[in-house]
Design a protein around this motif. Structure first.
Motif, PDB file in Angstrom:
ATOM      1  N   ARG A  41       9.480 -42.809  68.403  1.00 26.72           N
ATOM      2  CA  ARG A  41       9.674 -43.522  67.214  1.00 26.72           C
ATOM      3  C   ARG A  41       9.764 -45.144  67.552  1.00 26.72           C
ATOM      4  O   ARG A  41       9.854 -45.963  66.712  1.00 26.72           O
ATOM      5  CB  ARG A  41      10.941 -43.204  66.546  1.00 26.72           C
TER       6      ARG A  41
ATOM      7  N   THR B 253      11.700 -37.139  63.413  1.00 29.15           N
ATOM      8  CA  THR B 253      12.632 -37.965  64.442  1.00 29.15           C
ATOM      9  C   THR B 253      11.585 -39.048  64.827  1.00 29.15           C
ATOM     10  O   THR B 253      11.937 -39.807  65.647  1.00 29.15           O
ATOM     11  CB  THR B 253      12.991 -36.995  65.536  1.00 29.15           C
TER      12      THR B 253
ATOM     13  N   TYR C  17       4.157 -29.975  69.685  1.00 26.34           N
ATOM     14  CA  TYR C  17       5.522 -30.353  69.447  1.00 26.34           C
ATOM     15  C   TYR C  17       6.523 -29.457  69.781  1.00 26.34           C
ATOM     16  O   TYR C  17       7.478 -29.649  70.676  1.00 26.34           O
ATOM     17  CB  TYR C  17       5.904 -30.838  68.111  1.00 26.34           C
TER      18      TYR C  17
ATOM     19  N   VAL D  64       9.177 -29.904  73.056  1.00 26.11           N
ATOM     20  CA  VAL D  64      10.510 -29.380  72.767  1.00 26.11           C
ATOM     21  C   VAL D  64      11.112 -28.789  74.006  1.00 26.11           C
ATOM     22  O   VAL D  64      12.128 -29.025  74.648  1.00 26.11           O
ATOM     23  CB  VAL D  64      10.935 -28.851  71.656  1.00 26.11           C
TER      24      VAL D  64
ATOM     25  N   VAL E 188      12.316 -32.039  75.800  1.00 31.76           N
ATOM     26  CA  VAL E 188      13.645 -32.222  75.332  1.00 31.76           C
ATOM     27  C   VAL E 188      14.719 -31.253  75.981  1.00 31.76           C
ATOM     28  O   VAL E 188      15.966 -31.527  76.129  1.00 31.76           O
ATOM     29  CB  VAL E 188      13.703 -31.888  73.880  1.00 31.76           C
TER      30      VAL E 188
ATOM     31  N   LEU F  28      14.567 -39.287  77.300  1.00 29.78           N
ATOM     32  CA  LEU F  28      13.801 -39.306  76.353  1.00 29.78           C
ATOM     33  C   LEU F  28      13.569 -40.915  75.932  1.00 29.78           C
ATOM     34  O   LEU F  28      14.278 -41.780  76.405  1.00 29.78           O
ATOM     35  CB  LEU F  28      14.735 -38.643  75.185  1.00 29.78           C
TER      36      LEU F  28
ATOM     37  N   ARG G  30      18.974 -34.471  71.705  1.00 31.33           N
ATOM     38  CA  ARG G  30      17.938 -33.548  71.921  1.00 31.33           C
ATOM     39  C   ARG G  30      17.787 -32.149  70.960  1.00 31.33           C
ATOM     40  O   ARG G  30      17.066 -31.764  70.767  1.00 31.33           O
ATOM     41  CB  ARG G  30      18.441 -33.137  73.488  1.00 31.33           C
TER      42      ARG G  30
ATOM     43  N   ILE H 284      18.338 -31.947  68.009  1.00 30.70           N
ATOM     44  CA  ILE H 284      17.609 -32.278  66.604  1.00 30.70           C
ATOM     45  C   ILE H 284      16.203 -31.855  66.813  1.00 30.70           C
ATOM     46  O   ILE H 284      15.456 -31.124  65.900  1.00 30.70           O
ATOM     47  CB  ILE H 284      17.827 -33.638  65.997  1.00 30.70           C
ATOM     48  N   GLU H 285      15.594 -32.075  68.022  1.00 29.96           N
ATOM     49  CA  GLU H 285      14.217 -31.919  68.127  1.00 29.96           C
ATOM     50  C   GLU H 285      14.129 -30.177  68.050  1.00 29.96           C
ATOM     51  O   GLU H 285      12.941 -29.685  67.666  1.00 29.96           O
ATOM     52  CB  GLU H 285      13.645 -32.258  69.572  1.00 29.96           C
ATOM     53  N   ASP H 286      15.087 -29.542  68.769  1.00 28.93           N
ATOM     54  CA  ASP H 286      14.830 -28.080  68.832  1.00 28.93           C
ATOM     55  C   ASP H 286      15.215 -27.718  67.497  1.00 28.93           C
ATOM     56  O   ASP H 286      14.328 -26.635  66.996  1.00 28.93           O
ATOM     57  CB  ASP H 286      15.963 -27.590  69.725  1.00 28.93           C
TER      58      ASP H 286
ATOM     59  N   LEU I  86      14.324 -29.134  64.571  1.00 26.43           N
ATOM     60  CA  LEU I  86      13.213 -29.637  63.735  1.00 26.43           C
ATOM     61  C   LEU I  86      11.987 -28.536  64.326  1.00 26.43           C
ATOM     62  O   LEU I  86      11.194 -27.980  63.243  1.00 26.43           O
ATOM     63  CB  LEU I  86      12.745 -30.704  63.871  1.00 26.43           C
TER      64      LEU I  86
ATOM     65  N   GLU J 164      21.254 -39.524  63.752  1.00 21.66           N
ATOM     66  CA  GLU J 164      20.771 -40.710  64.016  1.00 21.66           C
ATOM     67  C   GLU J 164      19.098 -40.714  64.578  1.00 21.66           C
ATOM     68  O   GLU J 164      18.447 -41.763  64.198  1.00 21.66           O
ATOM     69  CB  GLU J 164      21.449 -41.364  65.245  1.00 21.66           C
ATOM     70  N   MET J 165      18.906 -39.707  64.926  1.00 23.36           N
ATOM     71  CA  MET J 165      17.407 -39.391  65.369  1.00 23.36           C
ATOM     72  C   MET J 165      16.509 -39.500  63.956  1.00 23.36           C
ATOM     73  O   MET J 165      15.448 -39.187  64.388  1.00 23.36           O
ATOM     74  CB  MET J 165      17.095 -38.136  66.376  1.00 23.36           C
TER      75      MET J 165
END
Lengths: 145, 205
Positions: free
Chosen positions: A11, A78, A101, A106, A110, A117, B79, B81-83, B85, B165-166
């Motif tokens: 981002r 994100t 993604y 992920v 992630v 990151l 981290r 949050i990515e999982d 989503l 925040e992400m």
């Protein structure tokens, strides 16, 4: 049909990953400059599109195409941005990008605490999984390139 | 690289007691570590160890452990949050109420197996409470009197703060009530601070 290349941006605009498969014409500038140019264009397109749209948008910018290639775009909430260039015969790729993604980025970035990151991705595992994922796509074919 | 994971194992539910106990061990260790830090300083001074000093020390420990778990939670959240989503296919929320719903009904359900209720909205709609009827993190916990300042589950605050925040939301998260500290319910208070704008990175051209 074929896949030319794929960019992943975070981002903040850093290019996390770049790989290419069938790209016959290089930009003639350094990769660094190319990433900046690409991100700048995406950023402008997003803002252009949101200002020009006569209605509230859900997904916003999806793709564009020229006489020679098609650029597919997917952005997560994100702000991770996946960009894939293909030739014109390839249908809508949002599902594919979404899959990259969720099942690759992920899973292998992630969930790997050693991957910092926001920095360019160093994971060989991710690169090789991505490569085999792309090569297995129904519209990936070197022969037709 | 020996990582063999695939999506199939993901659907397997992990025994939540393992998580709860591991978290408990972490907090215990943090409290111990801070005791040791203080201990070193006090070693030459042992005779003067009055109950006042002990109380003071425990106060500091409680706060320090809380701060650290909060920070850890933040790192988990950015981290997680990515999982989240990737698994939930939830899109961008358009207001804070929608965010509250997703947190309570989807995220808490997915990761802790509970569905907190969303209440106490501020008139401006920028503040709400999550009421947890049960908190899986504290299943086997009893706070000793000397740790009354410890915010035991502050990890959760950090996770929420980091995850939001992400998705471009700066949010203040804190425990307003905690059954561990004698309240009747556990209440997490969330306050929307601002939307984080996405900026074009400064180019050198």
């Amino acid at each position: 049909m074929t896949v030319h290349n794929l960019y992943i941006f975070d981002r903040n605009g850093s290019c996390l990953h770049y790989s290419e498969w069938n790209r016959k014409k290089q930009a003639g500038i350094s990769k660094e400059e190319e990433f900046k140019l690409m991100y700048g264009m995406l950023f402008s397109i997003r803002s252009f599109i949101s200002k020009m749209s006569p209605l509230d948008m859900k997904d916003g910018f999806l793709a564009f195409q020229t006489s020679r290639y098609k650029l597919h775009y997917y952005e997560t909430p994100t702000g991770i941005k996946l960009v894939m260039n293909t030739d014109l015969g390839v249908p809508n790729c949002r599902d594919t990008l979404q899959q990259i993604y969720s099942t690759l980025y992920v899973e292998y970035i992630v969930k790997n605490p050693l991957c910092v990151l926001g920095e360019s991705l160093q994971s060989d595992l991710f690169s090789s999984k991505l490569d085999s994922f792309i090569r297995a796509l129904p519209f990936f074919s070197v022969r037709a390139a | 690289m020996s990582r063999q994971s695939n999506r199939a194992t993901d659907s397997k539910k992990m025994n939540s007691e393992l998580f709860t106990l591991t978290y408990g061990a972490l907090v215990t260790q943090l409290c111990k570590d801070y005791e040791n830090d203080e201990e070193v300083n006090k070693q030459l001074d042992k005779i003067k160890f009055t109950s006042h000093v002990v109380l003071h020390r425990f106060f500091q420990e409680g706060c320090a452990a809380g701060k650290i778990t909060n920070k850890m939670g933040y790192n988990i959240g950015v981290r997680l949050i990515e999982d989240f989503l990737a698994r939930s296919s939830v899109g961008r929320c358009h207001d804070f109420r929608e965010t509250a719903d997703v947190i309570a009904k989807v995220a808490f359900k997915m990761y802790l197996g509970i569905t907190p209720s969303v209440t106490n909205w501020s008139p401006a709609g920028d503040e709400f409470s999550l009421i947890l009827e049960s908190n899986p993190l504290v299943d086997f916990v009893e706070l000793p009197d000397n740790h009354s300042n410890l915010v035991y589950s502050s990890l959760l605050c950090g996770v929420l703060r980091g995850a939001l925040e992400m998705v471009q939301m700066a949010v203040d998260v804190r425990f307003a009530q905690d059954t561990l500290r004698g309240d009747s319910v556990t209440e997490i208070r969330m306050k929307f601070i601002k939307r984080i704008e996405e900026n074009l990175p400064a180019g050198d051209e």
